[in-house]
Design a protein around this motif. Structure first.
Motif, PDB file in Angstrom:
ATOM      1  N   SER A 171       0.814  -1.222   0.000  1.00  0.00           N
ATOM      2  CA  SER A 171       0.000   0.000   0.000  1.00  0.00           C
ATOM      3  C   SER A 171       0.842   1.265   0.000  1.00  0.00           C
ATOM      4  O   SER A 171       0.327   2.348  -0.284  1.00  0.00           O
ATOM      5  CB  SER A 171      -0.938   0.004   1.208  1.00  0.00           C
ATOM      6  OG  SER A 171      -0.209   0.132   2.413  1.00  0.00           O
ATOM      7  N   PHE A 172       2.134   1.169   0.311  1.00  0.00           N
ATOM      8  CA  PHE A 172       3.018   2.336   0.311  1.00  0.00           C
ATOM      9  C   PHE A 172       3.868   2.414  -0.962  1.00  0.00           C
ATOM     10  O   PHE A 172       4.841   3.177  -1.006  1.00  0.00           O
ATOM     11  CB  PHE A 172       3.943   2.307   1.534  1.00  0.00           C
ATOM     12  CG  PHE A 172       3.218   2.457   2.832  1.00  0.00           C
ATOM     13  CD1 PHE A 172       2.722   3.686   3.235  1.00  0.00           C
ATOM     14  CD2 PHE A 172       3.015   1.367   3.653  1.00  0.00           C
ATOM     15  CE1 PHE A 172       2.047   3.831   4.440  1.00  0.00           C
ATOM     16  CE2 PHE A 172       2.342   1.494   4.858  1.00  0.00           C
ATOM     17  CZ  PHE A 172       1.858   2.729   5.246  1.00  0.00           C
ATOM     18  N   ALA A 173       3.517   1.631  -1.971  1.00  0.00           N
ATOM     19  CA  ALA A 173       4.279   1.604  -3.220  1.00  0.00           C
ATOM     20  C   ALA A 173       3.549   2.371  -4.306  1.00  0.00           C
ATOM     21  O   ALA A 173       2.420   2.834  -4.132  1.00  0.00           O
ATOM     22  CB  ALA A 173       4.525   0.159  -3.649  1.00  0.00           C
ATOM     23  N   PRO A 203       9.351  -1.679  -5.353  1.00  0.00           N
ATOM     24  CA  PRO A 203       9.784  -2.355  -4.120  1.00  0.00           C
ATOM     25  C   PRO A 203      10.012  -1.371  -2.992  1.00  0.00           C
ATOM     26  O   PRO A 203      10.351  -0.204  -3.216  1.00  0.00           O
ATOM     27  CB  PRO A 203      11.084  -3.041  -4.545  1.00  0.00           C
ATOM     28  CG  PRO A 203      11.608  -2.198  -5.663  1.00  0.00           C
ATOM     29  CD  PRO A 203      10.396  -1.682  -6.380  1.00  0.00           C
ATOM     30  N   LEU A 204       9.844  -1.843  -1.776  1.00  0.00           N
ATOM     31  CA  LEU A 204      10.077  -1.001  -0.614  1.00  0.00           C
ATOM     32  C   LEU A 204      11.569  -0.772  -0.399  1.00  0.00           C
ATOM     33  O   LEU A 204      11.998   0.332  -0.068  1.00  0.00           O
ATOM     34  CB  LEU A 204       9.450  -1.645   0.629  1.00  0.00           C
ATOM     35  CG  LEU A 204       9.490  -0.832   1.924  1.00  0.00           C
ATOM     36  CD1 LEU A 204       8.676   0.450   1.776  1.00  0.00           C
ATOM     37  CD2 LEU A 204       8.952  -1.666   3.085  1.00  0.00           C
ATOM     38  N   PHE A 205      12.351  -1.823  -0.632  1.00  0.00           N
ATOM     39  CA  PHE A 205      13.809  -1.723  -0.537  1.00  0.00           C
ATOM     40  C   PHE A 205      14.398  -2.056  -1.900  1.00  0.00           C
ATOM     41  O   PHE A 205      14.027  -3.056  -2.527  1.00  0.00           O
ATOM     42  CB  PHE A 205      14.370  -2.686   0.522  1.00  0.00           C
ATOM     43  CG  PHE A 205      13.872  -2.408   1.913  1.00  0.00           C
ATOM     44  CD1 PHE A 205      14.464  -1.413   2.679  1.00  0.00           C
ATOM     45  CD2 PHE A 205      12.818  -3.130   2.443  1.00  0.00           C
ATOM     46  CE1 PHE A 205      14.001  -1.158   3.961  1.00  0.00           C
ATOM     47  CE2 PHE A 205      12.357  -2.886   3.721  1.00  0.00           C
ATOM     48  CZ  PHE A 205      12.954  -1.885   4.486  1.00  0.00           C
ATOM     49  N   TRP A 263      17.434   3.667  -1.856  1.00  0.00           N
ATOM     50  CA  TRP A 263      17.381   2.277  -1.412  1.00  0.00           C
ATOM     51  C   TRP A 263      16.107   1.977  -0.626  1.00  0.00           C
ATOM     52  O   TRP A 263      15.730   0.824  -0.450  1.00  0.00           O
ATOM     53  CB  TRP A 263      18.599   1.935  -0.561  1.00  0.00           C
ATOM     54  CG  TRP A 263      18.680   2.679   0.731  1.00  0.00           C
ATOM     55  CD1 TRP A 263      19.259   3.883   0.953  1.00  0.00           C
ATOM     56  CD2 TRP A 263      18.148   2.247   1.994  1.00  0.00           C
ATOM     57  NE1 TRP A 263      19.122   4.258   2.279  1.00  0.00           N
ATOM     58  CE2 TRP A 263      18.449   3.262   2.941  1.00  0.00           C
ATOM     59  CE3 TRP A 263      17.460   1.114   2.411  1.00  0.00           C
ATOM     60  CZ2 TRP A 263      18.074   3.171   4.269  1.00  0.00           C
ATOM     61  CZ3 TRP A 263      17.084   1.012   3.737  1.00  0.00           C
ATOM     62  CH2 TRP A 263      17.393   2.030   4.656  1.00  0.00           C
ATOM     63  N   PHE A 264      15.456   3.031  -0.154  1.00  0.00           N
ATOM     64  CA  PHE A 264      14.203   2.868   0.580  1.00  0.00           C
ATOM     65  C   PHE A 264      13.199   3.869   0.030  1.00  0.00           C
ATOM     66  O   PHE A 264      13.468   5.068  -0.020  1.00  0.00           O
ATOM     67  CB  PHE A 264      14.424   3.110   2.076  1.00  0.00           C
ATOM     68  CG  PHE A 264      13.168   3.044   2.897  1.00  0.00           C
ATOM     69  CD1 PHE A 264      12.583   1.826   3.210  1.00  0.00           C
ATOM     70  CD2 PHE A 264      12.557   4.200   3.362  1.00  0.00           C
ATOM     71  CE1 PHE A 264      11.429   1.760   3.973  1.00  0.00           C
ATOM     72  CE2 PHE A 264      11.403   4.150   4.117  1.00  0.00           C
ATOM     73  CZ  PHE A 264      10.840   2.923   4.427  1.00  0.00           C
ATOM     74  N   TYR A 265      12.023   3.350  -0.410  1.00  0.00           N
ATOM     75  CA  TYR A 265      11.036   4.240  -1.030  1.00  0.00           C
ATOM     76  C   TYR A 265       9.635   3.850  -0.566  1.00  0.00           C
ATOM     77  O   TYR A 265       9.261   2.681  -0.601  1.00  0.00           O
ATOM     78  CB  TYR A 265      11.097   4.150  -2.553  1.00  0.00           C
ATOM     79  CG  TYR A 265      10.032   4.967  -3.240  1.00  0.00           C
ATOM     80  CD1 TYR A 265      10.169   6.339  -3.385  1.00  0.00           C
ATOM     81  CD2 TYR A 265       8.870   4.367  -3.709  1.00  0.00           C
ATOM     82  CE1 TYR A 265       9.194   7.100  -3.997  1.00  0.00           C
ATOM     83  CE2 TYR A 265       7.872   5.122  -4.317  1.00  0.00           C
ATOM     84  CZ  TYR A 265       8.046   6.487  -4.462  1.00  0.00           C
ATOM     85  OH  TYR A 265       7.062   7.243  -5.053  1.00  0.00           O
ATOM     86  N   PHE A 266       8.873   4.838  -0.111  1.00  0.00           N
ATOM     87  CA  PHE A 266       7.463   4.621   0.192  1.00  0.00           C
ATOM     88  C   PHE A 266       6.723   5.934  -0.050  1.00  0.00           C
ATOM     89  O   PHE A 266       7.313   7.019  -0.045  1.00  0.00           O
ATOM     90  CB  PHE A 266       7.264   4.140   1.624  1.00  0.00           C
ATOM     91  CG  PHE A 266       7.334   5.243   2.654  1.00  0.00           C
ATOM     92  CD1 PHE A 266       8.556   5.727   3.097  1.00  0.00           C
ATOM     93  CD2 PHE A 266       6.174   5.809   3.166  1.00  0.00           C
ATOM     94  CE1 PHE A 266       8.620   6.747   4.026  1.00  0.00           C
ATOM     95  CE2 PHE A 266       6.239   6.822   4.102  1.00  0.00           C
ATOM     96  CZ  PHE A 266       7.475   7.289   4.535  1.00  0.00           C
ATOM     97  N   THR A 267       5.421   5.821  -0.272  1.00  0.00           N
ATOM     98  CA  THR A 267       4.597   6.986  -0.560  1.00  0.00           C
ATOM     99  C   THR A 267       3.240   6.826   0.114  1.00  0.00           C
ATOM    100  O   THR A 267       2.754   5.701   0.306  1.00  0.00           O
ATOM    101  CB  THR A 267       4.399   7.163  -2.080  1.00  0.00           C
ATOM    102  OG1 THR A 267       3.563   8.294  -2.314  1.00  0.00           O
ATOM    103  CG2 THR A 267       3.763   5.934  -2.686  1.00  0.00           C
ATOM    104  N   LEU A 268       2.661   7.965   0.467  1.00  0.00           N
ATOM    105  CA  LEU A 268       1.322   7.988   1.059  1.00  0.00           C
ATOM    106  C   LEU A 268       0.268   8.424   0.054  1.00  0.00           C
ATOM    107  O   LEU A 268      -0.869   8.710   0.442  1.00  0.00           O
ATOM    108  CB  LEU A 268       1.298   8.943   2.268  1.00  0.00           C
ATOM    109  CG  LEU A 268       2.190   8.564   3.448  1.00  0.00           C
ATOM    110  CD1 LEU A 268       2.170   9.670   4.493  1.00  0.00           C
ATOM    111  CD2 LEU A 268       1.750   7.244   4.061  1.00  0.00           C
ATOM    112  N   ASP A 269       0.628   8.444  -1.227  1.00  0.00           N
ATOM    113  CA  ASP A 269      -0.303   8.922  -2.252  1.00  0.00           C
ATOM    114  C   ASP A 269      -1.560   8.060  -2.349  1.00  0.00           C
ATOM    115  O   ASP A 269      -2.644   8.572  -2.651  1.00  0.00           O
ATOM    116  CB  ASP A 269       0.394   8.963  -3.621  1.00  0.00           C
ATOM    117  CG  ASP A 269       1.462  10.049  -3.683  1.00  0.00           C
ATOM    118  OD1 ASP A 269       1.428  10.947  -2.819  1.00  0.00           O
ATOM    119  OD2 ASP A 269       2.326   9.985  -4.573  1.00  0.00           O
ATOM    120  N   ASN A 270      -1.425   6.754  -2.100  1.00  0.00           N
ATOM    121  CA  ASN A 270      -2.598   5.873  -2.205  1.00  0.00           C
ATOM    122  C   ASN A 270      -3.636   6.212  -1.144  1.00  0.00           C
ATOM    123  O   ASN A 270      -4.841   6.228  -1.426  1.00  0.00           O
ATOM    124  CB  ASN A 270      -2.154   4.408  -2.063  1.00  0.00           C
ATOM    125  CG  ASN A 270      -1.193   3.997  -3.151  1.00  0.00           C
ATOM    126  OD1 ASN A 270      -1.457   4.174  -4.336  1.00  0.00           O
ATOM    127  ND2 ASN A 270      -0.051   3.457  -2.761  1.00  0.00           N
TER     128      ASN A 270
END
Length: 305
Positions: free
Chosen positions: A42-44, A55-57, A66-73
């Motif tokens: 859900s954070f991708a 990917p998260l990592f 190396w670490f990616y997440f988003t709150l757009d969803n």
């Protein structure tokens, strides 16, 4: 002799620990682990790849982060009314269906509990008998019953009650019928398990003291059967809230339940991150009130003790 007793004691301790650990292991494998995967997705961001999300990592050399997440969803859920309409529609249908199952199932469970042991087994067998048939086939059968030229319309026309066929299929009415028919045993069985343990001598004693049947039911039977009501209501409401098959086959275009929305996002739009966010919010909406209710019940029990 002492060694045998020691071994038996060790086996008893291991068995007790296994009995305690097994439910937690079951919950971890079939609940927490899948939920953690959905929560991570859900954070991708959706991408055209396999799997269809970032990917998260990412430790590759070409990666910017190396670490990616988003709150757009989750932001999109707040901005788009489609999902909140689906949530509210699902809650409405699940709540009304649960109330209908309770109104129909309580008298049936009470009658089975008061029946003789022979008839009780027969009636319970009839309640469980539909489970011997595929759930999908039973829903398809209702499509034939509720269709324009189905059993109900043909019967009403033949007795002269109506002149034109009624539109029963692909309506909210058909969804209510399908859910109540499919989940009614889940209401009856917990109620029966609770009602069969009640001491009906209390009812007779209250009647001897001048209490009317309505007063006896209100003050004795209903409070004592509340655990069965709560268990049956949860067993009906929770799966009905996320139901997909019944709204898809019996409901119309306006019957937009959250299960159908999740299916469209996962398989039609291929937007796994957004659909994972929808599923996460749905799970939190279901689990948090249950945890609060359970905490309240535990505190109330401790207070009574």
């Amino acid at each position: 002799m002492n060694s045998n007793l020691h071994q038996q004691r060790i086996m008893d301790i291991l068995w007790r620990r296994f009995v305690i650990v097994a439910p937690y292991l079951w919950l971890f494998i079939f609940f927490l682990a899948p939920f953690a995967i959905i929560f991570k997705i859900s954070f991708a961001d959706p991408i055209v790849a396999q799997p269809p999300f970032t990917p998260l990592f990412n430790f590759s050399v070409q990666a910017d982060k190396w670490f990616y997440f988003t709150l757009d969803n989750y932001r999109f859920l707040l901005e788009d009314n489609l999902y909140w309409i689906s949530y509210l529609k699902s809650f409405k249908i699940a709540f009304i269906s649960t109330c209908l199952c309770l109104l129909i199932g309580y008298p049936m469970a009470y009658a089975i509990a008061r029946a003789s042991p022979v008839w009780r087994n027969v009636l319970l067998f009839l309640i469980i008998l539909p489970f011997w048939t595929s759930f999908l086939l039973r829903v398809y059968a209702w499509m034939g019953i509720l269709s324009t030229h189905g059993v109900i319309n043909n019967l009403l026309i033949s007795i002269g009650f109506i002149d034109q066929p009624l539109k029963l299929l692909y309506t909210d009415f058909a969804v209510y019928v399908g859910i109540v028919y499919s989940y009614l045993p889940f209401m009856i069985l917990p109620l029966f398990a609770n009602l069969v343990k009640l001491d009906f001598d209390l009812n007779e004693a209250a009647a001897d003291l001048g209490a009317t049947p309505l007063v006896i039911f209100r003050d004795i039977t209903l409070p004592l059967s509340m655990p069965g009501i709560i268990a049956g209501s949860l067993l009906v409401f929770i799966p009905a809230l996320g139901e997909f098959v019944i709204p898809a086959l019996l409901g119309g275009l306006d019957t937009l339940m959250i299960g159908r929305t999740l299916y469209d996002e996962f398989f039609s739009n291929r937007d796994w991150p957004l659909s994972s966010a929808v599923a996460t919010v749905l799970l939190l909406i279901l689990v948090l009130p249950m945890m609060i209710f359970q905490h309240h019940q535990i505190n109330e029990t401790d207070y009574q003790e």
